[in-house]
Design an enzyme around this catalytic site. Structure first.
Site, PDB file in Angstrom:
ATOM      1  N   TYR A  19       0.845  -1.206   0.000  1.00 37.91           N
ATOM      2  CA  TYR A  19       0.000   0.000   0.000  1.00 37.91           C
ATOM      3  C   TYR A  19       0.880   1.255   0.000  1.00 37.91           C
ATOM      4  CZ  TYR A  19      -3.769   3.208   1.273  1.00 37.91           C
ATOM      5  OH  TYR A  19      -4.673   4.242   1.286  1.00 37.91           O
ATOM      6  N   HIS A  23       1.440   4.131  -3.058  1.00 40.83           N
ATOM      7  CA  HIS A  23       1.216   5.558  -2.843  1.00 40.83           C
ATOM      8  C   HIS A  23       2.496   6.362  -3.060  1.00 40.83           C
ATOM      9  CE1 HIS A  23      -2.734   4.438  -1.446  1.00 40.83           C
ATOM     10  NE2 HIS A  23      -3.054   5.719  -1.540  1.00 40.83           N
ATOM     11  N   TYR A  42      -3.860  16.098   2.270  1.00 31.56           N
ATOM     12  CA  TYR A  42      -4.458  14.758   2.332  1.00 31.56           C
ATOM     13  C   TYR A  42      -3.430  13.797   2.914  1.00 31.56           C
ATOM     14  CZ  TYR A  42      -7.128  10.762   0.310  1.00 31.56           C
ATOM     15  OH  TYR A  42      -7.865   9.612   0.104  1.00 31.56           O
ATOM     16  N   TRP A  77      -7.305   3.930 -10.660  1.00 30.74           N
ATOM     17  CA  TRP A  77      -6.626   3.816  -9.358  1.00 30.74           C
ATOM     18  C   TRP A  77      -7.340   2.803  -8.477  1.00 30.74           C
ATOM     19  CZ3 TRP A  77      -2.099   4.852  -7.320  1.00 30.74           C
ATOM     20  CH2 TRP A  77      -1.951   4.829  -5.941  1.00 30.74           C
ATOM     21  N   TRP A  78      -8.646   2.884  -8.401  1.00 33.16           N
ATOM     22  CA  TRP A  78      -9.400   1.940  -7.566  1.00 33.16           C
ATOM     23  C   TRP A  78      -9.142   0.502  -8.000  1.00 33.16           C
ATOM     24  CZ3 TRP A  78     -14.704   4.848  -7.794  1.00 33.16           C
ATOM     25  CH2 TRP A  78     -14.666   5.939  -6.928  1.00 33.16           C
TER      26      TRP A  78
END
Length: 105
Positions: A19, A23, A42, A77-78
């Site tokens: 993960y 990113h 964010y 992206w999802w």
């Protein structure tokens, strides 16, 4: 006035390093899309004990975050992230909104 929102997502066990890697290599066009939608500041945090991801972001008064699910780069992206975190049939992450109960300014 800008609004801060927070939410929780769920990472599959054993996927923390992946993960973070994904990113670190976030699609540049996704960053542009998020900023253009009015998102700033964010951050995503991980609780390694239960694999919960906690996110907080600021969005502008004139944000267009409701349009994000329609965008092709967001869908891409999802799909890219769908194998390492809990998601819906359309690959969007399961998101649990969080209620702010305290703020020290």
């Amino acid at each position: 006035m800008p609004e801060r929102i927070a939410f929780r997502m769920n990472l599959h066990p054993g996927q923390a390093a992946e993960y973070e890697k994904r990113h670190d290599e976030i699609f540049p066009e996704l960053v542009t899309l998020l900023r253009d939608a009015g998102i700033s500041d964010y951050s995503i945090w991980l609780d390694p004990e239960d694999h919960h991801l906690f996110a907080i972001l600021t969005r502008s008064d004139d944000h267009r975050t409701d349009e994000l699910p329609e965008q092709e780069i967001m869908k891409r992206w999802w799909k890219f992230m769908s194998d390492i975190m809990e998601g819906h049939a359309d690959n969007s992450p399961v998101v649990v909104p969080l209620k702010r109960v305290f703020h020290l300014a």
